[in-house]
Scaffold this active site. Structure first.
Site: not given
Length: 220
Positions: A78-79, A82, A133
């Site tokens: 997930h990070e 980003h 997100e």
């Protein structure tokens, strides 16, 4: 902290964080970011940096304690999403544009409608941030193929918040000053993901999912 612990009660856990981050970065086909570990009991992770080349991943010890390696793997995905998509830079550009527009273009109106404008502008910015997100959740699931692991990680990290959201309306969570969609929405979305290979544009799909989730919450 003045707490006496017997040696036989100590539990030691070894996690190769660098290996996990390296494998995730390779899956996303980007350079390995810098890694920082914060000795904080609150489970969390974050990413920053203007580009993949100058990225940094922050991981708390609370996250390492509470999650298993597969769940940590999904959270790092997930990070990394980003970072690869340059979300920190995009959000900086978005907030800077709003500030310049407010100061140099809309200032005469803000004198009369300042509070209303600020509430609207900030709510809009945070709502747009929710698209990023949701996209990061989706890309982690697509690239790593572990949507259930990320759902389990989010459930462990925010179980109290999930219970609070499920026992009341989530409208406040959708419109509040939080860049994340409601946690229960994220978990439900991940658990119901199917045919991930058919998703060609994760950001567009995430926009649709967020807007649909919000409209459903207000009864439309």
């Amino acid at each position: 902290h003045g707490i006496n612990v017997k040696a036989e009660n100590l539990v030691i856990r070894s996690i190769n964080i660098y290996r996990i981050v390296k494998e995730v970065a390779n899956r996303f086909k980007m350079p390995i970011p810098k890694i920082r570990v914060a000795n904080i009991i609150v489970p969390n992770a974050a990413a920053t940096g203007p580009s993949p080349r100058f990225a940094l991943i922050l991981i708390t010890t609370g996250l390492l304690i509470q999650l298993d390696e597969e769940e940590i793997f999904a959270v790092i995905g997930h990070e990394i999403s980003h970072v690869k998509s340059r979300d920190p830079l995009a959000l900086f550009a978005l907030t800077s544009t709003e500030y310049l527009l407010r100061v140099y273009v809309l200032w005469p109106l803000i004198i009369f409608f300042g509070f209303i404008y600020l509430m609207f502008a900030l709510s809009l910015i945070y709502f747009i941030a929710k698209f990023f997100e949701a996209r990061a959740d989706l890309e982690s699931a697509i690239v790593l193929g572990k949507p259930d692991a990320l759902a389990n990680a989010l459930r462990k990290i925010g179980y109290r918040r999930i219970w609070a959201e499920r026992s009341s309306s989530r409208i406040g969570a959708w419109l509040g000053f939080d860049p994340h969609p409601p946690l229960s929405f994220r978990v439900e979305r991940l658990e119901n993901m199917t045919e991930l290979e058919r998703i060609k544009h994760p950001f567009i799909q995430s926009m649709k999912d967020c807007i649909t989730g919000f409209l459903k919450e207000i009864g439309m």
